[in-house]
Design an enzyme around this catalytic site. Structure first.
Site, PDB file in Angstrom:
ATOM      1  CG  ASP A 119      -1.612   1.258   1.527  1.00 31.69           C
ATOM      2  OD1 ASP A 119      -1.636   2.122   0.633  1.00 31.69           O
ATOM      3  OD2 ASP A 119      -2.174   1.392   2.633  1.00 31.69           O
ATOM      4  CE  LYS A 166      -1.349   7.071  -3.499  1.00 34.99           C
ATOM      5  NZ  LYS A 166      -1.842   6.218  -2.424  1.00 34.99           N
ATOM      6  CG  ASP A 209      -9.203   4.198   2.045  1.00 37.67           C
ATOM      7  OD1 ASP A 209      -8.669   4.858   2.956  1.00 37.67           O
ATOM      8  OD2 ASP A 209      -8.550   3.528   1.231  1.00 37.67           O
TER       9      ASP A 209
END
Ligand code: AMP
Length: 618
Positions: free
Chosen positions: A13, A76, A207
């Site tokens: 992840d 990211k 999430d």
């Protein structure tokens, strides 16, 4: 670490703020979340550069406050994006590190490493985090690891997915599959609960992580896990909550201390990282305190915040989450009553207000918290890794059906987006549609491929284009076929064909301008090896230096001892003294200048001197 590569794919992840790695354990028939060298199950996705070394993970995050300009987090957020992207421009204002526009508008992170300016793209920084995660897994498995399944947010576009694969390649990993984070979480949850699953169950995954927010609806029926819909927000997560707290305290300092720290990156960085702790505390307590010594101009900042105030300053963000929840249900054409389970994923889903809003939305339904929200995504990735690895036994028998997060289509006359594959279509998928030429005797057509939900093609994201030429002369309205195909990783290829002549052309959307070329990737792989070698060298040198320090200290003490010293010949005393002097020079000198051999040679010399005159080496 001498054993053979077992070929088992680990699950990673790769989070915006934290990353987590897991692996399927064949013997135990379950997933194991792998802790790092600090004993933590999650590792900060941070990389730092200093005058002496490169640090990754906890070591990087721990020194961030003292070296903000050279500590990169959030890579990211940059991956697969252009410098001029408004999202990048907005993010940049909050980062203490510098980002500049590189070739083809690629954002380049500019840092100082060993006294020199260096530039890295987001893929390189992410690859460093991936190397760290690989090493964590290798230390645990005691074997080399090559294969991995990496997760990305559901709404990552084609370019962001490919850039993530590039980051894996630079890290020396074979990325077997890219899967969506909520899907991975759903696998984790689904497997955990499958025993109790009777008939078909609709699961809502919520999430809320460090940097991103994803929701998805999944149906589990027997061994089939089918994602029905996903929605998300590229910029909603724990960091945004930290930033809201930061702004709150910046204003407070302005008012109470008459000090404006908004132009002071170091102070902002320190205050922002200090906000995370009270934020976490507020998930348990109704009030939390914050302390930052010497924040700016000698100010020692001490304050507190109540849960009510925290909720007030973040309410807008929480409401945005709920709007996305609503949108996802609408996309899936489902009513909230048909959801059987609501699953919490991501560290920020621990916030009580978020849980309260979600529970209210689902009319009092209990939320599922059985899986650690920080680990669920890596857990699912590890299961997928095992499914894709050959010869792995005892893997759960399941089929995963994922969906495409954005609509894909082509430009047609009038700047209209002609959708070929609507968003939330199950992948892999292949769709062919017939189109017509728009002019008499048109000899070629340009196929422009877009992704997005806007009606006007140019308002969407252009993925690529190609020409289909060599049409026979014909009046307008001549037919040709266009085919869109998406593979298991969510990667698109587009082809076009004129049927009477059989001429055809196709592209695999590579986003050439944004993507790294093979040469660039190869160069970066080489550089990644170089950096790793440098890290090792640094460690060797640091170890030798510490030992030199140790022996010099022992020798100095021995000389101070009258009993010992008086028995020495003067030339031996000279020898010892000169070895100590050289050791001190080496320790105090510019260590970057000196070669590692100089340190190791002198260490050997010191050990010999010690053995000869004082006693046995230890
Ligand atoms: P993840 O990316 O899922 O690991 O989530 C990381 C984010 O969750 C970070 O922004 C953390 O600050 C946040 N987080 C972790 N634990 C808590 C907590 N107990 N309360 C509020 N936020 C948390």
């Amino acid at each position: 670490m001498a054993k053979e590569d077992q070929g088992l794919a680990i699950g990673i992840d790769l989070g915006t703020t934290y990353s987590c790695v897991a692996v399927w354990r064949e013997h135990h028939s379950r997933v194991h979340i792998i802790h790092n060298d600090q004993g933590n199950n999650t590792t900060p996705s941070s990389v730092a550069f200093t005058d002496q070394e490169r640090l990754i993970g906890d070591a990087a995050k721990n020194q961030a406050a003292t070296n903000p300009q050279n500590t990169v987090f959030d890579a990211k957020r940059l991956i697969g994006r252009k410098y001029s992207d408004p999202v990048v421009q907005k993010d940049m204002m909050l980062w203490p590190f510098k980002v500049v526009a590189g070739a083809n508008d690629k954002p380049m992170i500019t840092l100082n490493y060993k006294g020199e300016e260096k530039q890295f793209c987001a893929e390189e920084i992410s690859s460093m985090v991936l190397v760290k995660m690989r090493e964590i897994a290798e230390a645990y498995l005691e074997t080399k690891v090559k294969n991995a399944v990496v997760t990305v947010p559901a709404y990552f576009n084609d370019s962001q997915r490919k850039s993530t694969i590039d980051a894996g390649t630079i890290a020396g990993l074979n990325i077997m599959r890219i899967i969506n984070e909520p899907t991975a979480a759903a696998i984790a949850y689904g497997l955990d609960r499958r025993m109790n699953c009777v008939g078909e169950r609709n699961i809502f995954i919520f999430d809320l992580g460090g940097g991103t927010f994803d929701v998805s609806i999944l149906t589990i029926k027997g061994k089939i896990f089918e994602v029905k819909a996903t929605a998300g927000n590229t910029h909603l997560g724990g960091e945004d909550i930290d930033n809201r707290m930061l702004n709150y305290f910046v204003e407070k300092i302005k008012k109470e201390k008459k000090e404006d720290i908004s132009g002071n990156p170091r102070a902002l960085r320190r205050l922002r990282s200090a906000c995370e702790r009270p934020k976490r505390t507020l998930s348990l307590a109704v009030t939390a305190s914050i302390e930052v010594d010497g924040l700016s101009n000698g100010i020692d900042f001490r304050s507190s915040i109540t849960r009510a105030r925290f909720e007030e300053i973040n309410m807008e963000l929480f409401n945005q989450c709920m709007e996305t929840v609503d949108r996802c249900l609408a996309d899936a054409k489902m009513h909230k009553c048909s959801i059987h389970d609501v699953v919490l994923v991501g560290g920020s889903s621990r916030i009580p207000k978020v849980q309260e809003l979600l529970k209210d939305f689902f009319e009092g339904k209990d939320l599922c918290k059985s899986i650690n929200p920080d680990e669920a995504v890596a857990y699912g990735a590890a299961v997928q890794g095992a499914l894709l690895s050959e010869g792995i036994k005892n893997v759960p028998d399941m089929v995963l059906l994922d969906v495409t997060p954005l609509s894909l289509g082509k430009h047609v006359l009038g700047d209209i987006m002609s959708v070929m594959i609507p968003r939330n279509t199950t992948i892999p998928v292949k769709r062919t549609k017939e189109y017509l030429t728009v002019a008499d005797d048109q000899s070629c057509v340009k196929i422009q491929v877009y992704e997005g939900e806007r009606t006007r093609a140019s308002d969407n994201n252009l993925l690529g284009s190609f020409m289909l030429s060599g049409f026979p002369p014909a009046p307008r309205g001549h037919r040709f076929d266009v085919c869109f195909a998406i593979d298991e990783n969510g990667i698109l290829s587009v082809s076009a064909k004129e049927n009477t002549t059989g001429i055809s052309n196709k592209i695999i959307i590579t986003n050439d301008n944004e993507r790294l070329s093979t040469e660039e990737i190869n160069r970066m792989i080489q550089e990644a090896d170089d950096y790793q070698a440098e890290d090792m060298k640094f460690l060797r040198k640091a170890k030798a230096r510490n030992k030199i320090d140790d022996y010099a200290y022992k020798l100095k003490n021995a000389l101070k001892n009258e009993n010992f010293s008086s028995k020495l010949f003067s030339e031996d005393r000279e020898k010892i003294s000169s070895a100590i002097t050289k050791a001190t020079e080496l320790i105090d000198g510019d260590q970057q200048e000196e070669e590692i051999d100089v340190f190791e040679d002198h260490l050997e010399e010191l050990i010999n001197v010690f053995k000869r005159f004082v006693g046995k080496s230890d």
